[in-house]
Structure formats: structure tokens, C-alpha cells
Scaffold this active site. Sequence first.
Site, PDB file in Angstrom:
ATOM      1  N   CYS A 157       0.805  -1.225   0.000  1.00 25.71           N
ATOM      2  CA  CYS A 157       0.000   0.000   0.000  1.00 25.71           C
ATOM      3  C   CYS A 157       0.836   1.272   0.000  1.00 25.71           C
ATOM      4  O   CYS A 157       0.288   2.371  -0.110  1.00 25.71           O
ATOM      5  CB  CYS A 157      -0.948  -0.004   1.199  1.00 25.71           C
ATOM      6  SG  CYS A 157      -1.884  -1.531   1.324  1.00 25.71           S
ATOM      7  N   HIS A 296      -2.690   7.384   6.666  1.00 27.14           N
ATOM      8  CA  HIS A 296      -2.955   6.148   5.929  1.00 27.14           C
ATOM      9  C   HIS A 296      -4.262   5.509   6.389  1.00 27.14           C
ATOM     10  O   HIS A 296      -4.975   4.914   5.577  1.00 27.14           O
ATOM     11  CB  HIS A 296      -1.793   5.170   6.132  1.00 27.14           C
ATOM     12  CG  HIS A 296      -1.950   3.883   5.391  1.00 27.14           C
ATOM     13  ND1 HIS A 296      -1.871   3.810   4.020  1.00 27.14           N
ATOM     14  CD2 HIS A 296      -2.190   2.619   5.826  1.00 27.14           C
ATOM     15  CE1 HIS A 296      -2.051   2.550   3.630  1.00 27.14           C
ATOM     16  NE2 HIS A 296      -2.248   1.809   4.709  1.00 27.14           N
ATOM     17  N   THR A 300      -9.059  -0.248   9.891  1.00 26.96           N
ATOM     18  CA  THR A 300      -8.918  -1.545  10.545  1.00 26.96           C
ATOM     19  C   THR A 300      -8.748  -1.324  12.051  1.00 26.96           C
ATOM     20  O   THR A 300      -8.316  -0.267  12.495  1.00 26.96           O
ATOM     21  CB  THR A 300      -7.718  -2.331  10.005  1.00 26.96           C
ATOM     22  OG1 THR A 300      -6.535  -1.553  10.158  1.00 26.96           O
ATOM     23  CG2 THR A 300      -7.922  -2.678   8.542  1.00 26.96           C
ATOM     24  N   GLU A 307      -1.062   3.542  14.052  1.00 27.41           N
ATOM     25  CA  GLU A 307      -0.712   4.772  13.341  1.00 27.41           C
ATOM     26  C   GLU A 307      -1.002   6.010  14.187  1.00 27.41           C
ATOM     27  O   GLU A 307      -0.225   6.978  14.179  1.00 27.41           O
ATOM     28  CB  GLU A 307      -1.464   4.853  12.017  1.00 27.41           C
ATOM     29  CG  GLU A 307      -1.056   6.054  11.183  1.00 27.41           C
ATOM     30  CD  GLU A 307      -1.797   6.147   9.867  1.00 27.41           C
ATOM     31  OE1 GLU A 307      -1.503   7.077   9.089  1.00 27.41           O
ATOM     32  OE2 GLU A 307      -2.682   5.293   9.603  1.00 27.41           O
ATOM     33  N   LYS A 328      -9.620   8.052   2.984  1.00 20.28           N
ATOM     34  CA  LYS A 328     -10.127   6.728   2.594  1.00 20.28           C
ATOM     35  C   LYS A 328     -11.599   6.561   2.965  1.00 20.28           C
ATOM     36  O   LYS A 328     -12.288   5.704   2.415  1.00 20.28           O
ATOM     37  CB  LYS A 328      -9.302   5.625   3.248  1.00 20.28           C
ATOM     38  CG  LYS A 328      -7.917   5.436   2.640  1.00 20.28           C
ATOM     39  CD  LYS A 328      -7.221   4.225   3.243  1.00 20.28           C
ATOM     40  CE  LYS A 328      -5.841   4.025   2.629  1.00 20.28           C
ATOM     41  NZ  LYS A 328      -4.869   5.029   3.064  1.00 20.28           N
ATOM     42  N   HIS A 333      -9.730   2.183  -0.197  1.00 22.44           N
ATOM     43  CA  HIS A 333      -8.296   1.866  -0.194  1.00 22.44           C
ATOM     44  C   HIS A 333      -7.895   1.386  -1.584  1.00 22.44           C
ATOM     45  O   HIS A 333      -8.278   0.297  -2.004  1.00 22.44           O
ATOM     46  CB  HIS A 333      -8.030   0.794   0.854  1.00 22.44           C
ATOM     47  CG  HIS A 333      -6.573   0.581   1.146  1.00 22.44           C
ATOM     48  ND1 HIS A 333      -5.569   1.137   0.399  1.00 22.44           N
ATOM     49  CD2 HIS A 333      -5.956  -0.136   2.128  1.00 22.44           C
ATOM     50  CE1 HIS A 333      -4.406   0.771   0.890  1.00 22.44           C
ATOM     51  NE2 HIS A 333      -4.611   0.005   1.945  1.00 22.44           N
ATOM     52  N   PHE A 393       1.449  -3.745   3.960  1.00 18.85           N
ATOM     53  CA  PHE A 393       1.880  -5.097   4.312  1.00 18.85           C
ATOM     54  C   PHE A 393       3.359  -5.268   3.935  1.00 18.85           C
ATOM     55  O   PHE A 393       3.806  -4.780   2.907  1.00 18.85           O
ATOM     56  CB  PHE A 393       1.047  -6.134   3.548  1.00 18.85           C
ATOM     57  CG  PHE A 393      -0.325  -6.381   4.132  1.00 18.85           C
ATOM     58  CD1 PHE A 393      -0.747  -5.780   5.295  1.00 18.85           C
ATOM     59  CD2 PHE A 393      -1.204  -7.264   3.498  1.00 18.85           C
ATOM     60  CE1 PHE A 393      -2.007  -6.031   5.834  1.00 18.85           C
ATOM     61  CE2 PHE A 393      -2.447  -7.507   4.010  1.00 18.85           C
ATOM     62  CZ  PHE A 393      -2.861  -6.892   5.175  1.00 18.85           C
TER      63      PHE A 393
END
Length: 400
Positions: A157, A296, A300, A307, A328, A333, A393
Amino acid sequence: RVAITGLGVRSPVGQSAPEVAAALKWGASGIRVIEVPKLTGQYPAGVVQGQFSDRFTRLERPFLDRTHEMAIVAARQAIEDAGLDDFDAYGPRAGVYYGNVNGGAVSVQNWCEEVLVNGKQKARPFTAMSIMSNSGAAQISIRHRIRGPVVTHASACGSSGVGIGEAMRAVADGYLDVAVAGGAEAPLTAALIGVFDGTRALSPVDPEDPSRSCKPFSRDRTGLVLGEGAAFLVLEAEDVALGRGATIHGYLLGYGVNSDAHHIGMPETKGQVECLRQALSNAGVDASQVQYVNAHATATIGGDVIESAAIREVFGEGPDAAYVSSTKSVHGHLLGATSALECVLTVVAMNESVLPASAHLGVVDERCRLNHVGERPRTDHPFDVAVSFSCGFGGTNGAL
């Protein structure tokens, strides 16, 4: 200094910089319900309206996935916005830096169905070119005669953000005069939606309003929403841009990139802090000078908390700290293209004096304490120093 002279976008919240500006001011969402062939459920997704194949000839179409079509169209828009077209005169001093994770996802799925379901033994000759991750960059290079480095980044990402940062470095260090930098992604296929649903990170459709399915930083967040699109910037050495009378939308001042070196699927606060501080140091900017952070934050459960801790440590959380939001919430995303879209949105927001919202924020998760913009945009709010932050990731972080 590295000037931003062109902006191009195909996104769920607009297909040009003016459309995106209007969406940011009104807090408009491009997230809606989709049904995907081969899957039985309904899913929220950030969808780019319309098809692009009619912009290409019959001979061109077989080589192009939807990903590549959007990349070509958005890059062309950025190049035209910069007042450019053919880069032949730049020779090797013009480049393309591209972010993409999944290649031609539609083409990949179609071929897999042909071989596994229909028993076909050979693909059509152009299939190889329509599935490659670097096809978007190559197509841009070919169409605009860009003969310097043409590089594709696939750092999950953070891909397009890393691409933009590396393009900035190449221009700032004197290797290039101009670069087209960004990314594209078209992941709304059964294969990819099923993969992300399998991670247990995908949000269900909000039962009251599908457009509210993505709620970064909210106590009520339920997971990420996938989106599609493409976004590009044209970056130039300031003297080159001024020399040809180009309009300058802003400047890319600094870039940080690093790895958490922690876990293949879980981010870490320490690595994010180091990346943000790298970018500030590279820019010669103190954290107190930053007025806005485009986070970002994917909505989640764990990622937003990790973050938030990093942003708090670098920028603080009180009323004098940088404002923070995650766009987002309205576009989803875009995986490898998400950093480029959020960078473009940040530049547009700065030029329009609007702080973008974290739409549907509601009650903030106590663990995500920050100086949030809130769930409505703040218009008539000038700012001129901002950070766009991405992580992915594998642990790669990128800050612009």
C-alpha cells in the site's frame, strides 16, 4: 526544489482536480454497494464511474487491463495539466515512477478462468502484456516518449508513495529534469475481494448507508473498503518549471521511506515514527510547522491505533497540533495507488484551503486521540505545509 506542475486523477471522488476539489469541500463519497460475479455477497467499494475502453483503438484494447486504461488517462491528464505532451526533447532526463501491486487484475482473473474452468491450454498472445505490473508505466512511457528511467514499485500500500518519493529524489539530486509519478489499481474482482475478505479486514456494507462503510479512527469502524483508480503528479526541477513558465501547484519538500522489519501483515509504531521523522528531516521542516496530515488510516481495528500512536508521538494531539484526517473514508483503499491519490488530494486541498474530513468519524476511538479535522471538511482554512503518509503489508512506510 522539486515543483509539482501537473495533477491527474481518476478516482471514486472525481475524475479531475476540479471535481476532486468539489468533492472534498462537500465531503462527497464515492463508496457504494457492488456485486461481483463469482461471489454471492454484496460489498462496499470505491468505484470510478464509467469505462475507458472507448478511448482506445481496437488494436490497443487487447493489451490493456482496466488498471492500465486508468493509468494512461490519469497520467495524460497530469502531463497536459503541466503543459507538456512529448518528452522526446528531454532524452534520458525524463522518467516514469509508478506504483502498482496487482498488475492487470481483471486480465489475470479472466485467464485463470480460461485455463482452470474452460481447459484452455494457451493464452491469447497479448495476455502477457495485459497482466504485467509494469504495463501501466510502460504504456505511459511509450505514448509520451519518456526515455529515462521507467520504474514500477510494488511495496504493497506504499507503492505509489515510494514511487513519488523516488522520483522526487531523482529530480532533487539532478539526475532528472522531470518525472511523471503516481499509480493505478483496479482490484474490484472476485479474486482480490475474496482475498481481502479472507484477511478478516474487509468492512461489511453499512446497513443504514453503504457510503458510510469506511470509518477511519472511529469507535465504530468495521474494516477497510477497497477502491479503484489512478492518480499522477508531474514533478520538475523548479528552475526548469519556471524557465518554461509552468504553473506550480506546490512543492514536494521531503521524503521518508523505511521498513518496520517487524511483521509481514502488522504495522509497528516505531517504524512509522522513524519514517515520518525522516521526511521532516529531509524537508528541513519541524513537526510544529506541519498543519495537516493525510493519514494512511484504513479503518482496521489494529492499524488505526498503531498509526495514531505514531502521529501523536511526532505531531502531538492537542489543539495546536497538526490536523489529521483519512480521506479513505470517501474513496476507499486503492492499494498500490492509494498513496498517489492521497498525495494529489492533499495538494488539491492545500490549493483550495480546505481540510478534508474523516467522513463518518462519529465518536473517536479513545486509542486514536489526535487533532482530528472531524467528519465534515473545514473550508476557508488556509494551510501550506502538509504530510501524506502511507504504510503497507510487509512493513514499508512512505511519507511525503
